[in-house]
Design a protein around this motif. Structure first.
Motif, PDB file in Angstrom:
ATOM      1  N   GLY A  67      48.599  61.429-102.302  1.00 24.46           N
ATOM      2  CA  GLY A  67      49.275  62.711-102.435  1.00 24.46           C
ATOM      3  C   GLY A  67      48.877  63.380-103.741  1.00 24.46           C
ATOM      4  N   ARG A  68      49.532  64.500-104.041  1.00 27.16           N
ATOM      5  CA  ARG A  68      49.259  65.256-105.260  1.00 27.16           C
ATOM      6  C   ARG A  68      50.442  65.150-106.210  1.00 27.16           C
ATOM      7  NH1 ARG A  68      49.071  69.061-101.402  1.00 27.16           N
ATOM      8  NH2 ARG A  68      50.706  70.229-102.503  1.00 27.16           N
ATOM      9  N   ALA A  69      50.162  65.310-107.486  1.00 28.05           N
ATOM     10  CA  ALA A  69      51.229  65.212-108.482  1.00 28.05           C
ATOM     11  C   ALA A  69      52.325  66.236-108.235  1.00 28.05           C
ATOM     12  CB  ALA A  69      50.650  65.366-109.881  1.00 28.05           C
ATOM     13  N   ASP A  70      51.964  67.434-107.749  1.00 31.13           N
ATOM     14  CA  ASP A  70      52.973  68.478-107.560  1.00 31.13           C
ATOM     15  C   ASP A  70      53.840  68.255-106.314  1.00 31.13           C
ATOM     16  OD1 ASP A  70      51.149  69.147-105.568  1.00 31.13           O
ATOM     17  OD2 ASP A  70      51.002  71.252-106.143  1.00 31.13           O
ATOM     18  N   GLN A  71      53.547  67.203-105.547  1.00 30.74           N
ATOM     19  CA  GLN A  71      54.408  66.848-104.419  1.00 30.74           C
ATOM     20  C   GLN A  71      55.510  65.868-104.820  1.00 30.74           C
ATOM     21  OE1 GLN A  71      50.959  65.656-101.871  1.00 30.74           O
ATOM     22  NE2 GLN A  71      51.962  66.926-100.331  1.00 30.74           N
ATOM     23  N   PHE A  72      55.473  65.391-106.064  1.00 31.54           N
ATOM     24  CA  PHE A  72      56.473  64.463-106.569  1.00 31.54           C
ATOM     25  C   PHE A  72      57.446  65.203-107.469  1.00 31.54           C
ATOM     26  CE2 PHE A  72      52.854  61.779-105.623  1.00 31.54           C
ATOM     27  CZ  PHE A  72      53.415  60.638-105.073  1.00 31.54           C
ATOM     28  N   CYS A  73      58.712  64.798-107.426  1.00 30.60           N
ATOM     29  CA  CYS A  73      59.715  65.321-108.347  1.00 30.60           C
ATOM     30  C   CYS A  73      60.562  64.165-108.848  1.00 30.60           C
ATOM     31  CB  CYS A  73      60.610  66.347-107.657  1.00 30.60           C
ATOM     32  SG  CYS A  73      61.853  67.074-108.773  1.00 30.60           S
ATOM     33  N   PRO A  74      60.743  64.041-110.164  1.00 36.27           N
ATOM     34  CA  PRO A  74      61.564  62.960-110.707  1.00 36.27           C
ATOM     35  C   PRO A  74      63.010  63.053-110.227  1.00 36.27           C
ATOM     36  CG  PRO A  74      60.257  63.997-112.430  1.00 36.27           C
ATOM     37  CD  PRO A  74      60.134  64.872-111.222  1.00 36.27           C
TER      38      PRO A  74
END
Length: 373
Positions: A67-74
């Motif tokens: 996936g991409r970093a911008d698909q993750f949220c802390p």
């Protein structure tokens, strides 16, 4: 064999609690100083560097899982992310059921129960169901199921669910897939591109050895516009620094799930551990774990094993259930020999990681034989 093992903070005895809390890396204190405290102590305004550190957490997750970093949220934990997801969706018509298993982690079921206030109903697959069998999932999916929680590895048995196949079935049936990777991430290889799930929830406290507080939500591109979280804050905003109290606009990416002023320290800790373990390689970690868990299984009476015997059907934990007459003697002997483990209704959970050796597993087996076999 793994060529170079990372250094972990040592502990007396045999530590087999990675399913609960992974041991800290020896580099953790330095990473915290460099990535958190130095910015606080030496900078006039630490937030730009702290936010960079959180972005490094997202990037580390993308490097580990795909996936991409911008698909993750802390997120603080999985329950928080699941709450934001369920209350950001609105069930349509009669398709309003959440499908769960009675073997899912209770915290997730508690969240789902609260979603009744949002129009959902709960549907449970019975405890003890063989969730590695796609036919079991098929039997419980009908036109009323809107969303299914898929626990990659069950916490009380170590059963590993074939997520890619389950998600494919759910897509065919028009059911949203939410995957819980709390008990697998860092021990079992995961490829989000292969899974094609709608949402993935995880944390770093267990096999990733990243400490508590560094949870996350990953959301697929098609799923993102369907969710309008209610639990928001200025970091959920498309422009957090606009400061217009009369205007809120959801962030276009996964950060719409973020909320108010974020914690920083947990993500600095976890980013370091993710980078280190990714460098070792999850495939290598998995091979090491399987070698040790297979030794446990081979060394025990087969009737004691509560986890699946086949390697592809279990995660990193072996659960043993001695007969009632032997349970207390086994527990006492393990404790006397400083074996760190825990107990659930299904049995004693034993979870070897990189910091465990074959010699330690032999010591555990010797305890079991002395006490009960």
């Amino acid at each position: 064999m793994i060529d170079r093992l990372p250094e972990f903070v040592p502990i007396e005895g045999v530590y087999l609690l990675s399913h609960s809390v992974g041991r800290p890396l020896a580099s953790t204190a330095e990473a915290l100083q460099r990535g958190f405290l130095d910015h606080w102590q030496q900078q006039g305004e630490p937030w730009p560097l702290w936010l960079e550190a959180i972005e490094e957490f997202n990037q580390a997750l993308a490097g580990l899982l795909g996936g991409r970093a911008d698909q993750f949220c802390p997120q603080a934990n999985l329950s928080s992310g699941f709450t934001k997801l369920l209350f950001g969706l609105r069930p349509g018509g009669d398709r309003n059921q959440i499908l769960l298993s009675e073997d899912d982690f209770p915290s997730m079921a508690f969240v789902a129960g609260q979603a009744r206030a949002n129009g959902y109903e709960l549907k449970f697959m019975p405890a003890g169901s063989d969730l590695t069998d796609i036919a079991v999932w098929q039997a419980h999916i009908d036109e009323r199921v809107a969303l299914a929680l898929v626990t990659h590895v069950q916490s009380n048995t170590g059963m590993q669910v074939p997520v890619a196949r389950v998600c494919a079935l759910l897509r065919q049936q028009g059911v949203l897939s939410v995957v819980d990777v709390a008990q697998s991430i860092g021990c079992v290889p995961i490829n989000l591109d292969d899974w094609r799930a709608d949402v993935v929830l995880g944390s770093c406290v267990k096999w990733l050895c990243g400490g508590p507080g560094a949870g996350f939500i990953w959301i697929s591109d098609p799923m993102l516009p369907k969710v309008a979280p209610k639990d928001v804050g200025w970091f959920s905003h498309s422009n957090p620094f606009e400061f217009d109290v009369h205007k809120f606009e959801y962030h276009p990416g996964a950060n719409r799930f973020w909320g108010g002023t974020p914690s920083v320290l947990p993500y600095v800790t976890a980013a370091n551990s993710i980078r280190v373990l990714t460098g070792v390689g999850i495939d290598a970690i998995r091979r090491h774990n399987l070698a040790l868990t297979q030794s446990l299984i081979d060394g025990c009476d087969a009737s004691w094993i509560a986890s699946p015997l086949q390697a592809n059907r279990r995660g990193g934990t072996v659960v043993i259930q001695p007969p009632a007459s032997a349970m207390e003697p086994v527990i006492e002997e393990l404790q006397r020999r400083q074996v760190h483990f825990d107990r659930r209704d299904t049995g004693l959970r034993l979870s070897p990681h990189l910091y465990n050796t074959q010699q330690e597993i032999d010591q555990v087996l010797a305890c079991l034989h002395r006490a009960g076999q």
